[in-house]
Motif scaffolding. Sequence first.
Motif, short mmCIF file in Angstrom:
data_model
loop_
_atom_site.label_atom_id
_atom_site.label_comp_id
_atom_site.label_asym_id
_atom_site.label_seq_id
_atom_site.Cartn_x
_atom_site.Cartn_y
_atom_site.Cartn_z
N ALA A 190 -11.94 -0.67 10.88
CA ALA A 190 -12.45 0.06 12.04
C ALA A 190 -11.56 1.22 12.44
CB ALA A 190 -12.60 -0.88 13.21
N ALA A 191 -11.98 1.91 13.48
CA ALA A 191 -11.21 2.94 14.18
C ALA A 191 -11.22 4.31 13.51
CB ALA A 191 -9.79 2.51 14.43
N SER A 192 -11.67 5.28 14.29
CA SER A 192 -11.77 6.63 13.76
C SER A 192 -10.40 7.23 13.51
CB SER A 192 -12.57 7.50 14.71
OG SER A 192 -12.17 7.25 16.02
N ALA A 225 -4.20 11.73 2.33
CA ALA A 225 -4.80 12.05 1.04
C ALA A 225 -4.66 13.55 0.76
CB ALA A 225 -6.25 11.64 1.03
N PHE A 251 2.84 8.06 -9.26
CA PHE A 251 2.80 9.26 -8.41
C PHE A 251 4.20 9.88 -8.35
CE2 PHE A 251 2.87 11.48 -4.30
CZ PHE A 251 1.80 12.33 -4.50
N LEU A 306 -14.43 4.86 7.12
CA LEU A 306 -13.10 4.46 6.66
C LEU A 306 -13.21 3.70 5.34
CD1 LEU A 306 -10.09 4.47 7.20
CD2 LEU A 306 -10.33 2.39 8.49
N VAL A 357 -6.00 8.41 7.07
CA VAL A 357 -6.18 8.29 5.61
C VAL A 357 -6.46 9.66 5.00
CG1 VAL A 357 -7.67 7.34 3.80
CG2 VAL A 357 -6.91 5.88 5.66
N ILE A 358 -7.34 10.44 5.65
CA ILE A 358 -7.70 11.75 5.10
C ILE A 358 -6.50 12.69 5.09
CG2 ILE A 358 -9.12 13.81 5.49
CD1 ILE A 358 -11.35 11.96 6.44
N GLN A 412 -2.61 2.58 8.88
CA GLN A 412 -3.74 3.28 9.49
C GLN A 412 -4.44 2.49 10.59
OE1 GLN A 412 -3.82 1.62 6.79
NE2 GLN A 412 -5.85 1.00 6.12
N ASN A 413 -4.12 1.18 10.70
CA ASN A 413 -4.76 0.36 11.73
C ASN A 413 -3.89 0.20 12.97
OD1 ASN A 413 -7.07 -0.34 10.11
ND2 ASN A 413 -5.67 -1.59 8.90
N SER A 447 -17.53 4.68 12.29
CA SER A 447 -16.18 4.94 11.79
C SER A 447 -15.78 3.89 10.76
CB SER A 447 -15.19 4.95 12.95
OG SER A 447 -15.16 3.69 13.56
N VAL A 448 -16.33 2.68 10.95
CA VAL A 448 -16.03 1.58 10.03
C VAL A 448 -16.46 1.93 8.61
CG1 VAL A 448 -16.54 -0.82 9.50
CG2 VAL A 448 -16.42 -0.08 11.87
N GLY A 472 -7.98 5.84 12.22
CA GLY A 472 -7.63 5.38 10.87
C GLY A 472 -8.18 6.31 9.82
N VAL A 473 -9.43 6.77 10.03
CA VAL A 473 -10.07 7.68 9.08
C VAL A 473 -9.26 8.96 8.97
CG1 VAL A 473 -12.16 8.96 8.53
CG2 VAL A 473 -12.33 6.75 9.65
N ILE A 507 0.71 18.25 -2.44
CA ILE A 507 1.98 18.13 -3.18
C ILE A 507 1.69 18.13 -4.67
CG2 ILE A 507 3.95 16.61 -3.64
CD1 ILE A 507 3.60 15.55 -0.78
N LEU A 548 -10.88 7.11 -2.33
CA LEU A 548 -9.49 7.48 -2.60
C LEU A 548 -8.87 6.59 -3.65
CD1 LEU A 548 -7.68 8.31 0.72
CD2 LEU A 548 -7.65 9.57 -1.41
N ALA A 605 -1.07 14.45 -0.01
CA ALA A 605 -0.71 14.02 -1.37
C ALA A 605 -1.31 14.98 -2.39
CB ALA A 605 -1.20 12.60 -1.61
#
Lengths: 253, 348
Positions: free
Chosen positions: B297-299, B309, A184, A7, B305-306, B214-215, A3-4, B301-302, B315, A14, B312
């Motif tokens: 770290a941490a899924s 994204a 944005f 991310l 973020v997704i 996200q953390n 996952s690290v 968080g992924v 929109i 992005l 955004a």
Amino acid sequence: MTSVTILLVVTALLVIILGHRALDRTGLTDKQALVVIGLIWVGGFLDIPIGRVSVNVGGFIIPTLLIIYLLSKASSNQERFRGVLAIFISAGVIYLTSRIFDFGPEVGSYTFIDPLYLYGALAGVVAYLMGRSRRAAFIGGIGSILLVEAASIIYHQFTEGGPANLGTAGFFTGAIIAGLVAIFLAEVVGETREMMQGGPKKGDNYPSGLKKGNAPKEIEARATHAFRVSKPTLVLEVGESGDVKVFLEENAP
Amino acid sequence: MNLLYKRLLLTLLLTFLCFSIPVFAYHQNEVFDVVDEDGNLVTKTSLTLTNGDIYISANNTEWEISGKEEGKYIVKKNGVLDLSVYLTKPLEIEIQADGSQPVIGIYHTHSSESYAPGEYSQPYPGEIYQVGETLKNALEEQGFKVNWSQANHNPHDGSAYIRSRDTAAKLLQDKPIAVIDVHRDAVPDREFYSTEIDGKSVAKVRIVTGKQNQNRDSNFEFAKAMKAQADEAQPGITEGIFWAKGNYNQDLGPRMILLEFGTHVLTLEEAQAAAERYAEVISASLPVGGGRAERSAASSGVVWVIVIALAALGIFLLINKNGLESFKNFAQRFTHSFRTRKKTKENK
């Protein structure tokens, strides 16, 4: 893949895509935008010590140079003036906001939005009102935070001293995030406005200098089209066959 | 130029309007009681809370903010947490096993924070730096390499976190296992923020984690792990954990934590005594052995973020040009190069 790594890859992608799109809106070419992003990214690892202040290449010097470049590329002195004015007004607004609100956990403060995004949004709104352009929003967003941050660090170096860091967060420094937020926001506001308006107005919608009624009344009455650049007043005569004659006001038949 | 003046005026007017609304709702230095549905005091804070924010009290009860009445936050009980799991199961931290000394970063966003009996806010360096130094020395004794930043982020205003963000990011370059922003609180109540350990008055420590990044989950996990270890080694030292709105630079990485060592009406010595003891707690809550932490770290968080994204992007595309049509345009442009390449091949 852990996952690290995911991310990290997702965030990096992005940032690159968003940054690239944002720079694209400022009038840089695709290649230039990529080079700037690369420079900010790589420069993020380089600090130049000036006294006890670490000045980061990617987080401070490149964005400063970028603003100077964008201002120099502006189409007119008026646009340049607006850009500089947008930076100073946004900086003033951000400074005032930061004096009124505290975003820390020890003082009753507004935490509905992180200052990181709030400042970008404020700068974006100010710059957009000033310049009505994505480029102005970007210049105002980045420039104002760089200005507020640098001014406060310089002031406190003279009054208190101590080590300080300027732009050492590289790509994730407050100024760059504010610039992205500003652009944005300008995009959202601008596009929404244009969408609601239904595109450019049709009909007699020329710039003010070309509108009827701007030239002296007697010339307006006799000429097919008349417009005033400032001085002299020009008369434009469009004939039946489509031929066009332009006269100076005093030489008009 | 006339148009420019009009815009300038409009900008100033709008700015004034934007300011006038929140200023009415703003109360500086106000301390709020946080009470349960029967009116019993749960904790005190100056933090502006919103519904859904979480507070874990000293006895590990989880409270959720459900409203505000007469200047007091009302909380409802979510239950009592069993944090013993953090004693047996270490935090999942991705570590580069290079055998090097694990690193911890320390910095101070509010450079003027100080304690009684002097001025509560002093010119750089405030007494908070001495608390940081005590924590640094104590952590070094626990076997960590400590990067203690003495950077000045004054003034104490709304841009302090923008300035300290650069410091926090710089500390991350050394791949620390945790980064601690050392603060002191502003609740004017000695009794509430101090405890007695081994016959000595010691400041209590409050852990603050921000939800707006996200953390948030990995930081909250770290906070709970510290609380669990503190309950074992230094019972009563942790005032509680806030998991509330805010960011505090915690978006930069996992285990970026904000610790409040006592409050301004306590003495520096009481805060330093807490820092010395809390080093043991921090150390116990992190995995033993060497190595540097991975960057993030941490899924969850992924996913975070997704989702943002995609929202955004949605929109962006919706407001662009022709509403939903633009999705089609975007897809066409996206596949354009692929299609043309295919055509060229076919032509050949």
